[in-house]
Design a protein around this motif. Structure first.
Motif, PDB file in Angstrom:
ATOM      1  N   LEU A 134     -36.126 -24.190  18.110  1.00 22.79           N
ATOM      2  CA  LEU A 134     -35.911 -22.816  17.662  1.00 22.79           C
ATOM      3  C   LEU A 134     -34.459 -22.608  17.249  1.00 22.79           C
ATOM      4  O   LEU A 134     -33.854 -21.599  17.561  1.00 22.79           O
ATOM      5  N   MET A 148     -45.087 -25.818  10.491  1.00 18.28           N
ATOM      6  CA  MET A 148     -45.881 -24.584  10.643  1.00 18.28           C
ATOM      7  C   MET A 148     -46.320 -24.058   9.284  1.00 18.28           C
ATOM      8  O   MET A 148     -47.429 -23.553   9.120  1.00 18.28           O
ATOM      9  N   ARG A 151     -49.177 -26.162   7.992  1.00 16.88           N
ATOM     10  CA  ARG A 151     -50.394 -25.842   8.757  1.00 16.88           C
ATOM     11  C   ARG A 151     -50.928 -24.469   8.335  1.00 16.88           C
ATOM     12  O   ARG A 151     -52.117 -24.279   8.117  1.00 16.88           O
ATOM     13  N   GLY A 175     -43.294 -12.912  15.434  1.00 16.77           N
ATOM     14  CA  GLY A 175     -43.191 -14.370  15.629  1.00 16.77           C
ATOM     15  C   GLY A 175     -43.734 -15.058  14.387  1.00 16.77           C
ATOM     16  O   GLY A 175     -44.530 -15.988  14.455  1.00 16.77           O
ATOM     17  N   ALA A 176     -43.258 -14.590  13.234  1.00 18.30           N
ATOM     18  CA  ALA A 176     -43.847 -14.985  11.932  1.00 18.30           C
ATOM     19  C   ALA A 176     -43.555 -16.425  11.548  1.00 18.30           C
ATOM     20  O   ALA A 176     -44.214 -16.987  10.677  1.00 18.30           O
ATOM     21  N   GLY A 177     -42.512 -17.035  12.181  1.00 16.91           N
ATOM     22  CA  GLY A 177     -42.164 -18.420  11.828  1.00 16.91           C
ATOM     23  C   GLY A 177     -41.793 -18.507  10.364  1.00 16.91           C
ATOM     24  O   GLY A 177     -40.920 -17.769   9.881  1.00 16.91           O
ATOM     25  N   PHE A 181     -48.132 -16.693   6.624  1.00 18.78           N
ATOM     26  CA  PHE A 181     -49.303 -15.804   6.683  1.00 18.78           C
ATOM     27  C   PHE A 181     -48.998 -14.465   6.024  1.00 18.78           C
ATOM     28  O   PHE A 181     -49.827 -13.927   5.282  1.00 18.78           O
ATOM     29  N   ASP A 198     -38.799 -12.817  13.376  1.00 21.78           N
ATOM     30  CA  ASP A 198     -38.641 -14.067  14.145  1.00 21.78           C
ATOM     31  C   ASP A 198     -37.175 -14.229  14.522  1.00 21.78           C
ATOM     32  O   ASP A 198     -36.313 -13.478  14.042  1.00 21.78           O
ATOM     33  N   ILE A 202     -34.834 -19.214  12.719  1.00 26.44           N
ATOM     34  CA  ILE A 202     -36.164 -19.456  12.129  1.00 26.44           C
ATOM     35  C   ILE A 202     -36.357 -18.530  10.925  1.00 26.44           C
ATOM     36  O   ILE A 202     -36.837 -18.953   9.867  1.00 26.44           O
ATOM     37  N   ASP A 225     -35.548 -10.650  18.297  1.00 27.60           N
ATOM     38  CA  ASP A 225     -36.190 -11.230  19.474  1.00 27.60           C
ATOM     39  C   ASP A 225     -37.355 -10.304  19.837  1.00 27.60           C
ATOM     40  O   ASP A 225     -37.120  -9.121  20.122  1.00 27.60           O
ATOM     41  N   TYR A 226     -38.573 -10.838  19.817  1.00 25.18           N
ATOM     42  CA  TYR A 226     -39.704  -9.923  20.050  1.00 25.18           C
ATOM     43  C   TYR A 226     -39.738  -9.347  21.460  1.00 25.18           C
ATOM     44  O   TYR A 226     -40.462  -8.414  21.735  1.00 25.18           O
ATOM     45  N   SER A 241     -49.448 -14.298  15.645  1.00 23.65           N
ATOM     46  CA  SER A 241     -50.115 -15.594  15.516  1.00 23.65           C
ATOM     47  C   SER A 241     -49.261 -16.702  16.123  1.00 23.65           C
ATOM     48  O   SER A 241     -48.064 -16.816  15.814  1.00 23.65           O
ATOM     49  N   GLY A 242     -49.864 -17.491  16.960  1.00 26.38           N
ATOM     50  CA  GLY A 242     -49.177 -18.660  17.512  1.00 26.38           C
ATOM     51  C   GLY A 242     -48.065 -18.296  18.483  1.00 26.38           C
ATOM     52  O   GLY A 242     -47.148 -19.100  18.695  1.00 26.38           O
ATOM     53  N   ARG A 246     -46.908 -19.421  23.973  1.00 26.87           N
ATOM     54  CA  ARG A 246     -45.546 -19.649  24.480  1.00 26.87           C
ATOM     55  C   ARG A 246     -45.228 -18.739  25.656  1.00 26.87           C
ATOM     56  O   ARG A 246     -44.187 -18.864  26.270  1.00 26.87           O
TER      57      ARG A 246
END
Ligand SMILES: C[S@@+](CC[C@H](N)C(=O)[O-])C[C@H]1O[C@@H](n2cnc3c(N)ncnc32)[C@H](O)[C@@H]1O
Length: 341
Positions: A134, A148, A151, A175-177, A181, A198, A202, A225-226, A241-242, A246
């Motif tokens: 991260l 990610m 994927r 947490g969209a990375g 999406f 995110d 990231i 930071d979520y 998502s994803g 964690r």
């Protein structure tokens, strides 16, 4: 075969032997990718000597590696040399649409971490500093985020088919990375605007990916930071998502609560992840995935889909349901709507 002291047949030991050597095949694949075997073969057949020259390897050991890759179905030997199989040509050649090399490199990066499983089971601590992927280590972070992205591109069409955002104007992606999406949703619904939240390192890579998808006019990145960043309000949909794999149950419940507060009335909350069935002991992949997450994140593990559905219902969400991705994809969506009242 029968046991010595009875006529009862003893079970076949093959599954145990296969399990105990399964990583041999994984390492053959990782090594072939690192040596760019599939990239070299993508342009045409090659014989051992030229492959060894291209990969800077010893001809004898190159022969052993390509033999194993042949037996694994990754390449085949033809009269004019070795060729990629259809599988490798489709998924293992860099720069092509379905390239999975980044995701596989992420598994390769994790190989030594899995060797620490025993220590992690004893200590309940991840075996690497969780921030390694991260932003802590640039190359690992890059593999992780682009992995990610690959994927998400591969499964994104399924997600955008299963979650209908046609009535939505604003999507918050927590947490969209890479933001893939969000990008795919705004491509599908041009009137939609997405906010991709995110961690700063990231989100910075995500910003580049969003630009490369040509959707930067409709997707904003929100570095934060979520756990602590206030969620923007007026969301007609929230996607998480994803992230739950964690986080602890308490954090997941808190994220659900804050996501629901940020929704407009009738808004949609979609939580996508690898989930187990009720009771957490099946299917196989999510249970192993839970170990992988334990090894890499402070509170990593896996949750059961029905538990997530209950957390949503506890926040007053209605019409909740679980939608599995089509097999063999292990993901499931837990989805519901905010109650108008
Ligand atoms: C497995 S990835 C999922 C990315 C994307 N949503 C997807 O499904 O492809 C989990 C994401 O959560 C992000 N994350 C982890 N902890 C976070 C935090 N405290 N605040 C914001 N994002 C965080 C990670 O950086 C990572 O991008």
């Amino acid at each position: 075969m029968k046991s010595a002291d009875s006529n009862k047949p003893i079970p076949d030991s093959t599954p145990l032997m296969e399990l105990s050597t399964a990583y041999w095949g994984s390492q053959a694949l990782f090594t072939a990718i690192r040596l760019r075997l599939f990239e070299y073969l993508s342009k045409g057949p090659q014989r051992i000597d030229s492959l060894a020259l291209l990969m800077a390897t010893h001809p004898r050991s190159t022969r052993l590696l390509v033999n194993a890759c042949s037996a694994l179905g990754l390449i085949s030997e033809e009269p004019d040399g070795f060729r990629n199989s259809e599988l490798s040509q489709t998924y293992l050649v860099p720069g092509t649409d379905f390239y999975l090399g980044n995701s596989i490199r992420y598994s390769d990066d994790l190989f030594e971490i899995w060797a620490q499983l025993e220590a992690s089971v004893k200590s309940a601590k991840p075996s690497i500093p969780p921030e390694t992927y991260l932003g802590g280590k640039a190359s690992n972070t890059e593999h992780f985020v682009y992995g990610m992205h690959n994927r998400a591109l591969a499964i994104g069409g399924v997600l955008t088919n299963l979650v209908d955002l046609s009535e939505c104007r604003q999507l918050l992606d927590i947490g969209a990375g890479p933001g893939t999406f969000s990008g795919l949703f705004v491509q599908r619904y041009p009137h939609l605007r997405a906010i991709a939240l995110d961690l700063p390192d990231i989100a910075a890579i995500g910003k580049k990916i969003i630009k490369s998808m040509g959707v930067d006019a409709n997707v904003d990145t929100l570095p934060g930071d979520y756990m602590t960043t206030d969620f923007p309000d007026n969301n007609d949909a929230v996607l998480i998502s994803g992230v739950f794999h964690r986080e602890s149950e308490l954090t997941c419940q808190d994220l659900v609560k804050r996501a629901v507060i940020s929704l407009t009335s009738n808004g949609i909350l979609a939580i996508v992840d690898v989930f187990t069935d009720k009771g957490n002991t099946s299917p196989l992949f999510p249970t192993l995935f839970g170990l992988n997450m334990m090894l890499t994140a402070e509170n990593g593990g896996v949750h059961a889909d029905v538990d997530v559905e209950n957390w949503m219902a506890a926040e007053g969400m209605i019409g909740t349901k679980i939608i599995p991705f089509p097999s063999p994809m292990p993901h499931r969506i837990v989805i519901g709507r905010k109650n108008n009242n």
